[in-house]
Design an enzyme around this catalytic site. Sequence first.
Site, mmCIF file in Angstrom:
data_model
loop_
_atom_site.group_PDB
_atom_site.id
_atom_site.type_symbol
_atom_site.label_atom_id
_atom_site.label_comp_id
_atom_site.label_asym_id
_atom_site.label_seq_id
_atom_site.Cartn_x
_atom_site.Cartn_y
_atom_site.Cartn_z
ATOM 1 N N HIS A 40 35.580 34.909 37.685
ATOM 2 C CA HIS A 40 35.048 36.151 38.232
ATOM 3 C C HIS A 40 36.023 36.632 39.308
ATOM 4 O O HIS A 40 36.891 35.873 39.741
ATOM 5 C CB HIS A 40 33.665 35.896 38.852
ATOM 6 N N HIS A 127 42.474 38.651 43.201
ATOM 7 C CA HIS A 127 43.057 37.710 42.234
ATOM 8 C C HIS A 127 41.949 36.955 41.517
ATOM 9 O O HIS A 127 40.831 36.857 42.011
ATOM 10 C CB HIS A 127 43.987 36.724 42.944
#
Length: 186
Positions: A40, A127
Amino acid sequence: MRLFVAVELGTELRRMLAGIQRELVRFDQIVRWARPEQMHLTLKFLGDVGGGQVEQVRAVVGQALAGLESFELRAERCGCFPPRGKARVVWCGVADSSGVLLSCARRLDEELATVGFAREERAYSPHLTLGRVREDSSNGKLRSAVEQVGVVSVVQGVEKVVLMSSELRPKGARHTVVDEWGLGKR
């Protein structure tokens, strides 16, 4: 309850990330790879939150996200944290040309600080964590291989943000959606 605010990933992006992990399979002994179904994009990590504070968190997250539009994430290059020395985390960067992603992270940080959650000390660096390095004994080979990985430019629409709980277990964390908020259409 251990909580974080995040963007869930779609199937195509998860497949691409799993492909990157397969390209780096020779580092399996030193990297504990994230399971693709658990990946996620974290917007704000809250840590342990008492049961009585969960409703307050829900309200504040809703306020922070109010008025934000949907946006598109685009996978970019891969790298390692920290930027120099022995690698600790292998990641794939994401970007959003509209600026909504960074605005979302900033607003969450500001609003949650008003109810006692620490502000981030570093600038938000969007990221996706591909793996955590146990002990980087590769003499720079891991970092070099990661930086040379060809990232397929997958684009994913983001129409909602979720509040997730994370239960740490022996075989890895189990994530459960606690609440979600839709983002307005562009």
